[in-house]
Design a protein around this motif. Sequence first.
Motif, PDB file in Angstrom:
ATOM      1  N   PHE A   1       0.817  -1.195   0.000  1.00 55.78           N
ATOM      2  CA  PHE A   1       0.000   0.000   0.000  1.00 55.78           C
ATOM      3  C   PHE A   1       0.864   1.262   0.000  1.00 55.78           C
ATOM      4  O   PHE A   1       1.801   1.380   0.772  1.00 55.78           O
ATOM      5  N   ASN A   2       0.490   2.215  -0.871  1.00 56.89           N
ATOM      6  CA  ASN A   2       1.240   3.461  -0.943  1.00 56.89           C
ATOM      7  C   ASN A   2       1.163   4.237   0.361  1.00 56.89           C
ATOM      8  O   ASN A   2       2.151   4.749   0.864  1.00 56.89           O
ATOM      9  N   VAL A   3      -0.066   4.333   0.879  1.00 55.73           N
ATOM     10  CA  VAL A   3      -0.326   5.120   2.076  1.00 55.73           C
ATOM     11  C   VAL A   3      -1.222   4.315   3.008  1.00 55.73           C
ATOM     12  O   VAL A   3      -2.140   3.618   2.550  1.00 55.73           O
ATOM     13  N   MET A   4      -0.935   4.404   4.281  1.00 53.44           N
ATOM     14  CA  MET A   4      -1.813   3.818   5.298  1.00 53.44           C
ATOM     15  C   MET A   4      -2.146   4.901   6.309  1.00 53.44           C
ATOM     16  O   MET A   4      -1.280   5.701   6.687  1.00 53.44           O
ATOM     17  N   ASP A   5      -3.417   4.929   6.692  1.00 56.21           N
ATOM     18  CA  ASP A   5      -3.901   6.008   7.562  1.00 56.21           C
ATOM     19  C   ASP A   5      -4.651   5.436   8.764  1.00 56.21           C
ATOM     20  O   ASP A   5      -5.146   4.304   8.725  1.00 56.21           O
ATOM     21  N   TRP A   6      -4.783   6.288   9.750  1.00 52.87           N
ATOM     22  CA  TRP A   6      -5.726   6.048  10.848  1.00 52.87           C
ATOM     23  C   TRP A   6      -6.736   7.188  10.855  1.00 52.87           C
ATOM     24  O   TRP A   6      -6.359   8.360  10.792  1.00 52.87           O
ATOM     25  N   TYR A   7      -8.014   6.842  10.912  1.00 53.13           N
ATOM     26  CA  TYR A   7      -9.104   7.775  11.063  1.00 53.13           C
ATOM     27  C   TYR A   7      -9.807   7.460  12.376  1.00 53.13           C
ATOM     28  O   TYR A   7      -9.640   6.380  12.947  1.00 53.13           O
ATOM     29  N   ARG A   8     -10.633   8.389  12.816  1.00 56.41           N
ATOM     30  CA  ARG A   8     -11.477   8.118  13.976  1.00 56.41           C
ATOM     31  C   ARG A   8     -12.816   8.839  13.814  1.00 56.41           C
ATOM     32  O   ARG A   8     -12.917   9.844  13.122  1.00 56.41           O
ATOM     33  N   GLN A   9     -13.811   8.257  14.468  1.00 61.49           N
ATOM     34  CA  GLN A   9     -15.148   8.851  14.426  1.00 61.49           C
ATOM     35  C   GLN A   9     -15.752   8.780  15.820  1.00 61.49           C
ATOM     36  O   GLN A   9     -15.983   7.677  16.345  1.00 61.49           O
TER      37      GLN A   9
ATOM     38  N   LEU B   1      -9.368  12.401   9.875  1.00 61.59           N
ATOM     39  CA  LEU B   1      -8.051  11.821   9.688  1.00 61.59           C
ATOM     40  C   LEU B   1      -7.191  12.105  10.909  1.00 61.59           C
ATOM     41  O   LEU B   1      -7.093  13.252  11.351  1.00 61.59           O
ATOM     42  N   VAL B   2      -6.557  11.078  11.428  1.00 62.29           N
ATOM     43  CA  VAL B   2      -5.716  11.211  12.611  1.00 62.29           C
ATOM     44  C   VAL B   2      -4.240  11.247  12.224  1.00 62.29           C
ATOM     45  O   VAL B   2      -3.495  12.119  12.676  1.00 62.29           O
ATOM     46  N   ALA B   3      -3.823  10.279  11.419  1.00 62.82           N
ATOM     47  CA  ALA B   3      -2.408  10.189  11.058  1.00 62.82           C
ATOM     48  C   ALA B   3      -2.250   9.419   9.761  1.00 62.82           C
ATOM     49  O   ALA B   3      -3.063   8.548   9.445  1.00 62.82           O
ATOM     50  N   THR B   4      -1.173   9.748   9.042  1.00 62.51           N
ATOM     51  CA  THR B   4      -0.886   9.138   7.744  1.00 62.51           C
ATOM     52  C   THR B   4       0.569   8.743   7.681  1.00 62.51           C
ATOM     53  O   THR B   4       1.434   9.452   8.223  1.00 62.51           O
ATOM     54  N   ILE B   5       0.845   7.641   7.005  1.00 59.15           N
ATOM     55  CA  ILE B   5       2.234   7.252   6.775  1.00 59.15           C
ATOM     56  C   ILE B   5       2.361   6.683   5.364  1.00 59.15           C
ATOM     57  O   ILE B   5       1.529   5.886   4.927  1.00 59.15           O
ATOM     58  N   THR B   6       3.379   7.133   4.657  1.00 61.04           N
ATOM     59  CA  THR B   6       3.607   6.654   3.301  1.00 61.04           C
ATOM     60  C   THR B   6       4.466   5.393   3.316  1.00 61.04           C
ATOM     61  O   THR B   6       5.003   4.988   4.359  1.00 61.04           O
ATOM     62  N   TRP B   7       4.597   4.793   2.148  1.00 60.71           N
ATOM     63  CA  TRP B   7       5.439   3.595   2.018  1.00 60.71           C
ATOM     64  C   TRP B   7       6.861   3.898   2.486  1.00 60.71           C
ATOM     65  O   TRP B   7       7.508   3.076   3.119  1.00 60.71           O
ATOM     66  N   GLY B   8       7.333   5.113   2.208  1.00 59.55           N
ATOM     67  CA  GLY B   8       8.692   5.480   2.578  1.00 59.55           C
ATOM     68  C   GLY B   8       8.857   5.949   4.006  1.00 59.55           C
ATOM     69  O   GLY B   8       9.978   6.250   4.433  1.00 59.55           O
ATOM     70  N   GLY B   9       7.746   6.046   4.741  1.00 57.42           N
ATOM     71  CA  GLY B   9       7.835   6.399   6.150  1.00 57.42           C
ATOM     72  C   GLY B   9       7.547   7.850   6.478  1.00 57.42           C
ATOM     73  O   GLY B   9       7.687   8.268   7.630  1.00 57.42           O
ATOM     74  N   ARG B  10       7.131   8.629   5.469  1.00 54.15           N
ATOM     75  CA  ARG B  10       6.786  10.017   5.746  1.00 54.15           C
ATOM     76  C   ARG B  10       5.457  10.046   6.500  1.00 54.15           C
ATOM     77  O   ARG B  10       4.509   9.367   6.121  1.00 54.15           O
ATOM     78  N   THR B  11       5.379  10.863   7.555  1.00 56.67           N
ATOM     79  CA  THR B  11       4.191  10.893   8.401  1.00 56.67           C
ATOM     80  C   THR B  11       3.560  12.272   8.440  1.00 56.67           C
ATOM     81  O   THR B  11       4.207  13.287   8.186  1.00 56.67           O
ATOM     82  N   ASN B  12       2.279  12.278   8.785  1.00 54.86           N
ATOM     83  CA  ASN B  12       1.551  13.526   8.969  1.00 54.86           C
ATOM     84  C   ASN B  12       0.481  13.280  10.015  1.00 54.86           C
ATOM     85  O   ASN B  12      -0.079  12.169  10.081  1.00 54.86           O
ATOM     86  N   TYR B  13       0.199  14.304  10.834  1.00 55.66           N
ATOM     87  CA  TYR B  13      -0.729  14.144  11.951  1.00 55.66           C
ATOM     88  C   TYR B  13      -1.730  15.286  12.000  1.00 55.66           C
ATOM     89  O   TYR B  13      -1.429  16.419  11.611  1.00 55.66           O
ATOM     90  N   ALA B  14      -2.898  14.978  12.538  1.00 58.04           N
ATOM     91  CA  ALA B  14      -3.842  16.021  12.878  1.00 58.04           C
ATOM     92  C   ALA B  14      -3.254  16.844  14.021  1.00 58.04           C
ATOM     93  O   ALA B  14      -2.548  16.313  14.885  1.00 58.04           O
ATOM     94  N   ASP B  15      -3.547  18.135  14.020  1.00 56.77           N
ATOM     95  CA  ASP B  15      -2.999  19.002  15.061  1.00 56.77           C
ATOM     96  C   ASP B  15      -3.375  18.528  16.465  1.00 56.77           C
ATOM     97  O   ASP B  15      -2.592  18.667  17.405  1.00 56.77           O
ATOM     98  N   SER B  16      -4.562  17.946  16.595  1.00 54.62           N
ATOM     99  CA  SER B  16      -5.056  17.557  17.917  1.00 54.62           C
ATOM    100  C   SER B  16      -4.272  16.398  18.528  1.00 54.62           C
ATOM    101  O   SER B  16      -4.370  16.160  19.736  1.00 54.62           O
TER     102      SER B  16
END
Length: 115
Positions: A31-39, A47-62
């Motif tokens: 998978f190119n990208v894997m994410d965590w969401y919450r409801q 969207l809570v957090a994202t990570i790419t195949w190469g390990g780049r990450t991104n997060y919700a400010d909260s």
Amino acid sequence: QVQLVESGGGLVQPGGSLRLSCAASGSTFNFNVMDWYRQAPGKQRELVATITWGGRTNYADSVKARFAISRDNAKNTVYLQMNSLEPEDTAVYYCRAAYGLSYFWGQGTQVTVSS
């Protein structure tokens, strides 16, 4: 048939930690990208957090500085380490995996933060 199975949710006191896992099966591709969401109840899925195949990450400010997303590409598994949990983090957490324009979702795991 791709399946994503989350685990690791539960009840935890404020300030506590949990580690969620999401294992993908049935795929022969990575998978190119894997994410965590919450409801949360009565709210939209976010969207809570994202990570790419190469390990780049991104997060919700909260959740920045409290949560950490990681993945094991060999196992097609993504993790979410959640620290300093707050009642506002209570939600059903879902993982999502993307391959090209195709998206796959897990069934969700409940996280409840309460004293």
